[in-house]
Design an enzyme around this catalytic site. Sequence first.
Site, short mmCIF file in Angstrom:
data_model
loop_
_atom_site.label_atom_id
_atom_site.label_comp_id
_atom_site.label_asym_id
_atom_site.label_seq_id
_atom_site.Cartn_x
_atom_site.Cartn_y
_atom_site.Cartn_z
N GLY A 172 0.86 -1.40 0.05
CA GLY A 172 0.07 0.06 -0.10
C GLY A 172 0.94 1.08 -0.31
N GLY A 173 0.46 2.41 0.59
CA GLY A 173 1.10 3.41 0.38
C GLY A 173 2.30 3.68 1.37
C1 HXC Z 1 -3.81 -4.46 12.03
C2 HXC Z 1 -2.89 -6.15 11.28
C3 HXC Z 1 -2.48 -5.54 10.08
C4 HXC Z 1 -2.99 -4.26 9.86
C5 HXC Z 1 -1.64 -7.58 10.24
N1 HXC Z 1 -2.22 -7.34 11.38
N2 HXC Z 1 -2.02 -6.51 9.13
N3 HXC Z 1 -3.41 -5.50 12.36
N4 HXC Z 1 -3.81 -3.79 10.89
N5 HXC Z 1 -2.77 -3.58 8.81
C6 HXC Z 1 -2.37 -8.11 12.44
C7 HXC Z 1 -3.10 -9.55 11.92
O1 HXC Z 1 -4.54 -9.19 12.53
C8 HXC Z 1 -2.38 -10.69 13.04
O2 HXC Z 1 -2.98 -10.56 14.08
C9 HXC Z 1 -0.99 -10.35 13.06
O3 HXC Z 1 -0.95 -8.88 12.72
C10 HXC Z 1 -0.17 -11.09 12.03
O4 HXC Z 1 -0.84 -11.04 10.63
P1 HXC Z 1 -1.31 -12.37 9.80
O5 HXC Z 1 -2.28 -11.99 8.69
O6 HXC Z 1 -1.46 -13.59 10.68
O7 HXC Z 1 0.22 -12.50 9.28
P2 HXC Z 1 0.55 -13.25 7.74
O8 HXC Z 1 -0.26 -14.20 7.39
O9 HXC Z 1 2.19 -13.21 7.69
O10 HXC Z 1 0.29 -11.96 6.63
C11 HXC Z 1 0.55 -10.83 6.46
C12 HXC Z 1 0.24 -9.79 5.64
C13 HXC Z 1 -1.41 -9.75 6.09
C14 HXC Z 1 0.07 -10.12 4.45
C15 HXC Z 1 0.66 -8.61 6.05
O11 HXC Z 1 -1.59 -9.64 7.67
C16 HXC Z 1 -2.11 -8.58 5.44
O12 HXC Z 1 -2.52 -8.91 4.33
N6 HXC Z 1 -2.45 -7.60 6.20
C17 HXC Z 1 -3.23 -6.49 5.93
C18 HXC Z 1 -2.31 -5.66 4.99
C19 HXC Z 1 -3.09 -4.26 4.41
O13 HXC Z 1 -3.99 -4.54 3.70
N7 HXC Z 1 -2.66 -3.34 5.12
C20 HXC Z 1 -3.29 -2.14 4.52
C21 HXC Z 1 -2.59 -1.68 3.59
S1 HXC Z 1 -3.12 -0.05 3.01
P3 HXC Z 1 -3.12 -11.63 15.27
O14 HXC Z 1 -3.65 -10.96 16.34
O15 HXC Z 1 -4.18 -12.38 14.53
O16 HXC Z 1 -1.94 -12.08 15.22
C22 HXC Z 1 -1.86 0.83 3.90
C23 HXC Z 1 -2.32 2.19 3.41
C24 HXC Z 1 -1.23 3.14 3.96
O17 HXC Z 1 -1.15 0.49 4.41
C25 HXC Z 1 -1.20 4.55 3.35
C26 HXC Z 1 -0.20 5.46 3.57
C27 HXC Z 1 -0.43 6.51 2.83
#
Ligand code: HXC
Length: 520
Positions: A172-173
Amino acid sequence: MSSSREKVVQLIELRNKAKLGGGEKRIEAQHSKGRLTARERIDVLLDEGSFEEFDMFVTHRCTNFGLENEKYLGDGVVTGHGTIDGRVVYVFSQDFTVMGGSLSETFANKICKVMDQAMKVGAPVIGINDSGGARIQEGVMSLAGYAEIFQRNIMASGVIPQISAIFGPCAGGAVYSPALTDFVLMADQSSYMFVTGPKVTKTVTGEDISTEDLGGATVHSAKSGVSHFKVSDEQEGLLLIRKLIQYVPQNNLEDPIQTECNDSIDRVDDSLNDIIPENPNQPYDVKDIIATIVDNSEFLEVHTHYAKNIVVGFAKFNGMPAGIVANQPNFLAGVLDIEASRKAARFVRFCDAFNIPIITLVDVPGFLPGSQQEYGGIITNGAKLLFAYGEATVPKITITLRKSYGGAHDVMSCKQLRGDLNYAWPTAEIAVMGPKGAIEILEGKKISEIEDPREKVKYIQDKENEYKEKFANPYEAAKYGFIDDVIEPRNTRFRIIRGLQTLATKKDTNPPKKHSNIPL
Ligand code: HXC
């Protein structure tokens, strides 16, 4: 009231708790993926025992989705400062064991604090990224946190060196903070960067692609150029950052640090006198020349896998760090294309921003022709390199090894782009174009009128020889002072070192302005 001894015990307990991040189970999970924890990475990166941590007791302030009941000391990022070979660096290391290293308001504040201090002190910032991105529960607070970091990346650009390691997800960002820094490093098969991941890509475009193929280390090191270094594992990556730091100064007001050199400065290498092949179309590896002339053959190549027709990287001459830019005849004959121009331009600008002299080794047949290049903007992209060299005020030493043709001659740090020392080997050919192309244009009509094939070949040969005699040498350019001296190849190392010593006090400036308008 507890005794002071009990209070110390409590402090130690809190510290130990903070050091466990998201807990032992999550640390195990991190290790099982072949990844180090945030703190283990810092241990490898910094001199032993030098790390001073900030904000170990920070916790988030979010109360959405029951998050008030899930708090971890340090809130998912380890920050502070330490030393690399005794020199201060600031560090942040995202901790995936705490909510996937996701970025909260307080997490961002911690990173901003080290960046602000690094700017005040004038020291590099190294960021280790391993994060699921914006902490979803924090909504816009997290977006604002990213923007606070981006703004600091931008203000720090050209003031302090910024280095990003990607050792896990960066999506993402979130990708834009590393992208704003000077160098990005990725670990093979374990790190990935993309603006939109495979799932969204599939939904929006229908394209079915794996994480690795969309944003893995190989893709970003070879195809997009987002990553400057690809390493096989985290240990190698962290040690590479230690090495990189040796070539850069602490900030833009300092010079890079000269270290002791045990390689003789007047070491001549006879092999260089024969390294250029007789046949002008035969390739050779310019990295062999680089290895021969630099201290102890040590060359830290940047962007090794991207735009291989130009080689860039750091080396030392008599202990003095320098940036090297060299056309690579071994790949696409060393032609300048869009990617090579962008790669070299960014490197030249880094060196100039941080007072690192630039050594340019030229063997370039010209710009790559064709509609792909023209449609892709070779004009604008080639202009980037031209601009970067022309704007640079650091010492610039150019050695023309063989071909230096046409516009590419001007672009590759020629005399008129404020080249300080422009040397050529006797094998240099400095001309508007190569003999074949020139004779086709100049004599095309005459050649087509010759009917006898043998006579035609002889005529072309004679004309090409005449052209070669006139232009395929360095002396025509030397006659006008565009080449300061024609040097024996075996003396190249010595001539560069003496040049760098002489130019150490060089002062040159650009006119006052808000900023330039480089053709982006
Ligand atoms: C809150 C999060 C998180 C997030 C992961 N976790 N990403 N919590 N916010 N963005 C937490 C999970 O709930 C989990 O908690 C723990 O971290 C580990 O994640 P898993 O999914 O179990 O790990 P894994 O299977 O290794 O997968 C990693 C991952 C996946 C691929 C990163 O977690 C994922 O897709 N996360 C979301 C990514 C995403 O879409 N982020 C937003 C991007 S947009 P528990 O308690 O169950 O262990 C963005 C905008 C930024 O970032 C803008 C800036 C301008």
